[in-house]
Structure formats: structure tokens, C-alpha cells
Design a protein around this motif. Sequence first.
Motif, PDB file in Angstrom:
ATOM      1  N   HIS A 224       3.963   1.541  -1.012  1.00 20.51           N
ATOM      2  CA  HIS A 224       4.671   1.617  -2.279  1.00 20.51           C
ATOM      3  C   HIS A 224       3.753   2.162  -3.370  1.00 20.51           C
ATOM      4  O   HIS A 224       4.157   3.032  -4.155  1.00 20.51           O
ATOM      5  CB  HIS A 224       5.206   0.233  -2.654  1.00 20.51           C
ATOM      6  N   THR A 225       2.529   1.694  -3.430  1.00 20.89           N
ATOM      7  CA  THR A 225       1.579   2.179  -4.424  1.00 20.89           C
ATOM      8  C   THR A 225       1.223   3.636  -4.187  1.00 20.89           C
ATOM      9  O   THR A 225       1.179   4.436  -5.129  1.00 20.89           O
ATOM     10  CB  THR A 225       0.304   1.319  -4.399  1.00 20.89           C
ATOM     11  N   LEU A 226       0.997   4.007  -2.944  1.00 20.85           N
ATOM     12  CA  LEU A 226       0.668   5.388  -2.615  1.00 20.85           C
ATOM     13  C   LEU A 226       1.817   6.330  -2.952  1.00 20.85           C
ATOM     14  O   LEU A 226       1.612   7.396  -3.540  1.00 20.85           O
ATOM     15  CB  LEU A 226       0.310   5.507  -1.133  1.00 20.85           C
ATOM     16  N   SER A 227       3.035   5.943  -2.610  1.00 19.37           N
ATOM     17  CA  SER A 227       4.177   6.799  -2.920  1.00 19.37           C
ATOM     18  C   SER A 227       4.401   6.896  -4.425  1.00 19.37           C
ATOM     19  O   SER A 227       4.814   7.948  -4.924  1.00 19.37           O
ATOM     20  CB  SER A 227       5.436   6.303  -2.208  1.00 19.37           C
ATOM     21  N   ALA A 228       4.128   5.828  -5.170  1.00 25.80           N
ATOM     22  CA  ALA A 228       4.256   5.888  -6.628  1.00 25.80           C
ATOM     23  C   ALA A 228       3.248   6.868  -7.224  1.00 25.80           C
ATOM     24  O   ALA A 228       3.603   7.694  -8.077  1.00 25.80           O
ATOM     25  CB  ALA A 228       4.047   4.498  -7.232  1.00 25.80           C
ATOM     26  N   ILE A 229       2.011   6.798  -6.774  1.00 26.37           N
ATOM     27  CA  ILE A 229       0.984   7.710  -7.291  1.00 26.37           C
ATOM     28  C   ILE A 229       1.337   9.154  -6.957  1.00 26.37           C
ATOM     29  O   ILE A 229       1.279  10.040  -7.824  1.00 26.37           O
ATOM     30  CB  ILE A 229      -0.397   7.324  -6.730  1.00 26.37           C
ATOM     31  N   LEU A 230       1.729   9.400  -5.719  1.00 27.19           N
ATOM     32  CA  LEU A 230       2.086  10.763  -5.321  1.00 27.19           C
ATOM     33  C   LEU A 230       3.316  11.260  -6.074  1.00 27.19           C
ATOM     34  O   LEU A 230       3.391  12.433  -6.451  1.00 27.19           O
ATOM     35  CB  LEU A 230       2.328  10.831  -3.812  1.00 27.19           C
TER      36      LEU A 230
ATOM     37  N   TYR B 225       9.479   6.314  -2.488  1.00 28.78           N
ATOM     38  CA  TYR B 225       9.178   5.408  -3.594  1.00 28.78           C
ATOM     39  C   TYR B 225      10.420   4.600  -3.986  1.00 28.78           C
ATOM     40  O   TYR B 225      10.351   3.379  -4.154  1.00 28.78           O
ATOM     41  CB  TYR B 225       8.646   6.202  -4.778  1.00 28.78           C
TER      42      TYR B 225
ATOM     43  N   TYR C 173       4.331  10.419  -9.141  1.00 23.76           N
ATOM     44  CA  TYR C 173       3.982  10.755 -10.516  1.00 23.76           C
ATOM     45  C   TYR C 173       3.106  12.002 -10.589  1.00 23.76           C
ATOM     46  O   TYR C 173       3.274  12.831 -11.491  1.00 23.76           O
ATOM     47  CB  TYR C 173       3.306   9.570 -11.208  1.00 23.76           C
ATOM     48  N   VAL C 174       2.195  12.165  -9.650  1.00 23.06           N
ATOM     49  CA  VAL C 174       1.340  13.353  -9.650  1.00 23.06           C
ATOM     50  C   VAL C 174       2.165  14.608  -9.356  1.00 23.06           C
ATOM     51  O   VAL C 174       2.027  15.637 -10.046  1.00 23.06           O
ATOM     52  CB  VAL C 174       0.185  13.198  -8.637  1.00 23.06           C
TER      53      VAL C 174
ATOM     54  N   TYR D   3       0.832  -1.202   0.000  1.00 27.11           N
ATOM     55  CA  TYR D   3       0.000   0.000   0.000  1.00 27.11           C
ATOM     56  C   TYR D   3       0.872   1.258   0.000  1.00 27.11           C
ATOM     57  O   TYR D   3       0.616   2.195  -0.763  1.00 27.11           O
ATOM     58  CB  TYR D   3      -0.937  -0.011   1.206  1.00 27.11           C
TER      59      TYR D   3
END
Length: 97
Positions: free
Chosen positions: A6-12, A54, A14-15, A4
Motif C-alpha cells: 500500500h505504501t509503495l503503490s501510494a508513493i508510485l 493503490y 503520487y510520483v 508495504y
Amino acid sequence: MLRYLHTLSAILFYVLGASFFVAYLLHVNDILATASLRWLETGDLPLLCVGLMYGGLSVYKSLTSDKKESLGLGLYIGLPLLVIFLVFLFLKFAVHS
């Protein structure tokens, strides 16, 4: 929990990274130049924090299995990343003051 984060940090990551590209384009073309310059000056530390998180989680996930977690490996990866962030935090506020 690790997946979770890792996915959250990836989204943040890229945004925030995309917002830097947009802010740079707006600043260069003199569209909302003041607001975009303000974002470019203040958003660098959140981008650095999310990028380090990330990257660190990606390295940790690549070196461990999903079933077994390693506290020592986490500290070995996390402490240098924390030191890097603290150095940039110090440089941001000590040099610009």
C-alpha cells in the motif's frame, strides 16, 4: 506485506501523477515537447495500474482489520480491478493499432 504494498503503490502513484502534470506543462509550453508527449502517451498504463492497486488496497485495508486477512474480500475487490485494467489494456493496443 499489505502495508508495504500500500505504501509503495501510494508513493508510485503520487510520483507518476506528478510526472504527468510536469509533462503536460512542458508539452503545453513547447519545452521538450516530443519527450513529454511520448511520456503522456506511454505512461498512462503504468499510472492506471498503480492507481488501481493503490485504490484497491485502500478499500481492502478499510474493510479488514490488521490482524485478520480475507481472501474472499481480496478477490471480490481485485478481480473487478483486474478486469478494468485488462479492458484499458485492450483498448490501448487494439484501438491504436
